[in-house]
Every structure is written in C-alpha cells, then in structure tokens.
Design a protein around this motif. Structure first.
Motif, short mmCIF file in Angstrom:
data_model
loop_
_atom_site.label_atom_id
_atom_site.label_comp_id
_atom_site.label_asym_id
_atom_site.label_seq_id
_atom_site.Cartn_x
_atom_site.Cartn_y
_atom_site.Cartn_z
N PRO A 82 0.65 -1.18 -0.09
CA PRO A 82 0.13 0.23 0.11
C PRO A 82 0.73 1.39 -0.02
N LEU A 83 0.30 2.36 -0.98
CA LEU A 83 1.26 3.44 -1.11
C LEU A 83 1.09 4.44 0.13
N ASP A 84 -0.24 4.27 0.57
CA ASP A 84 -0.73 5.15 1.92
C ASP A 84 -0.72 4.43 3.23
N SER A 85 0.10 3.27 3.28
CA SER A 85 0.19 2.72 4.56
C SER A 85 1.13 3.49 5.36
N ARG A 86 0.98 3.40 6.80
CA ARG A 86 1.49 4.21 7.61
C ARG A 86 2.91 3.27 7.98
N LYS A 87 4.05 3.82 8.04
CA LYS A 87 5.35 3.09 8.32
C LYS A 87 5.15 2.51 9.87
N GLU A 88 5.62 1.24 9.90
CA GLU A 88 5.29 0.69 11.20
C GLU A 88 6.53 -0.34 11.22
N LYS A 89 7.51 -0.30 12.21
CA LYS A 89 8.36 -1.17 12.54
C LYS A 89 7.96 -2.74 13.06
N GLY A 90 8.53 -3.67 12.44
CA GLY A 90 8.10 -5.01 12.85
C GLY A 90 9.12 -5.91 12.22
N SER A 91 8.69 -7.18 12.31
CA SER A 91 9.57 -8.26 11.77
C SER A 91 8.95 -9.13 10.86
N CYS A 92 9.44 -9.63 9.82
CA CYS A 92 8.66 -10.65 8.68
C CYS A 92 8.17 -11.81 9.51
N ILE A 93 7.01 -11.98 8.96
CA ILE A 93 6.51 -13.31 9.71
C ILE A 93 7.15 -14.40 9.35
N LEU A 94 7.81 -14.41 8.44
CA LEU A 94 8.59 -15.99 8.27
C LEU A 94 9.92 -15.94 8.78
N CYS A 95 10.80 -14.91 8.35
CA CYS A 95 12.14 -15.02 8.90
C CYS A 95 12.44 -13.76 10.10
N LYS A 96 11.45 -13.31 10.39
CA LYS A 96 11.76 -12.39 11.71
C LYS A 96 12.75 -11.22 11.44
N SER A 97 13.39 -10.97 10.04
CA SER A 97 14.03 -9.83 9.88
C SER A 97 13.24 -8.43 9.75
N ALA A 98 13.82 -7.60 9.80
CA ALA A 98 13.16 -6.26 10.18
C ALA A 98 12.47 -5.90 9.00
N SER A 99 11.35 -5.17 9.31
CA SER A 99 10.35 -4.82 8.19
C SER A 99 9.84 -3.27 8.76
N ASN A 100 9.71 -2.60 7.81
CA ASN A 100 9.17 -1.07 7.89
C ASN A 100 7.73 -1.01 7.92
N GLU A 101 7.01 -1.77 7.16
CA GLU A 101 5.53 -1.66 6.80
C GLU A 101 4.88 -2.94 6.54
N ARG A 102 3.76 -3.08 6.50
CA ARG A 102 2.79 -4.31 6.22
C ARG A 102 2.62 -4.47 4.72
N VAL A 103 2.55 -5.56 4.13
CA VAL A 103 1.92 -5.62 2.72
C VAL A 103 0.69 -6.43 2.78
N ILE A 104 -0.06 -6.59 1.73
CA ILE A 104 -1.09 -7.19 1.75
C ILE A 104 -1.16 -8.49 1.16
N PHE A 105 -1.16 -9.72 1.31
CA PHE A 105 -1.24 -10.96 0.94
C PHE A 105 -2.62 -11.62 0.86
N ALA A 106 -2.75 -12.20 -0.23
CA ALA A 106 -4.14 -12.81 -0.39
C ALA A 106 -3.91 -14.11 -1.32
N LYS A 107 -4.91 -14.84 -1.46
CA LYS A 107 -4.75 -16.36 -2.42
C LYS A 107 -5.57 -16.06 -3.51
N SER A 108 -5.16 -16.46 -4.74
CA SER A 108 -6.11 -16.12 -6.01
C SER A 108 -6.84 -17.48 -6.04
N TYR A 109 -8.08 -17.45 -6.42
CA TYR A 109 -9.02 -18.81 -6.63
C TYR A 109 -9.24 -18.83 -7.82
#
Length: 109
Positions: A82-109
């Motif tokens: 998202p271009l308009d997402s607020r910056k938010e420190k966190g860690s990658c859900i998989l490898c736990k490396s640093a992350s500055n924002e969330r991305v949107i995941f989804a499955k195609s059907y």
C-alpha cells in the motif's frame, strides 16, 4: 418493480440507481472489512489461508526467498504494498528480519 408516473421517471430512476450503487459499494466495503486480518505470526497466517482466506496485512522483509517460501507453503502471494500505509516497525512473519511496513497477502482462486 415499482410503479412510477411517466413525468417522474427520470427523477425516480436517478434516485434508484444512486441507491443501488450506494448499496453495492457498502456491501463491498463490509465484505472487505470482514475479510481483512492484521497478523503478526506465521502460524496465524497459515491458519487464515487454510480456512476462508481473505486479505492479510503482515510484515515482510522484502526478500524474494521469503515471498517464494510463503507462496509455496500457503499459496498466498503479495497483492499490494500500500502506498498510503503508515510506516510501522516490525519483523517479517517468516524469517523475523526487520520490516518497516505491512504488505497485503491474498490467495487467488
């Protein structure tokens, strides 16, 4: 069907179409909100995609290898950064490396 006098047909049709559009938009917004999840751990992420799925906001480190592994294990892929997402420190859900924002995941059907 609703009865309308001929002289009021334009006005009533315009109002009816506006109400239909408003109703469809609200249904779409409600559906999106009910099926959007903000998660912080990979187990919860996998469980969401085992069940009904939806849109998942989660931290991602930016590493292609993590993205491919997530796709391989869950069939979910990144749909948007998202271009308009607020910056938010966190860690990658998989490898736990640093992350500055969330991305949107989804499955195609």
């Amino acid at each position: 069907k609703i009865p309308v006098k001929w002289e009021n047909i334009y006005k009533n049709t315009k109002i009816l179409l506006k109400n239909i559009q408003s109703s469809l938009l609200q249904r779409a917004i409600d559906f999106r909100n009910e099926n959007t999840h903000f998660i912080s751990n990979y187990e919860e992420f996998k469980n969401i995609f085992k069940q009904d799925g939806g849109f998942v906001y989660a931290h991602w480190c930016g590493n292609t290898e993590c993205e491919l592994k997530i796709k391989d294990e869950t069939k979910a892929t990144i749909r948007a950064i998202p271009l308009d997402s607020r910056k938010e420190k966190g860690s990658c859900i998989l490898c736990k490396s640093a992350s500055n924002e969330r991305v949107i995941f989804a499955k195609s059907y």
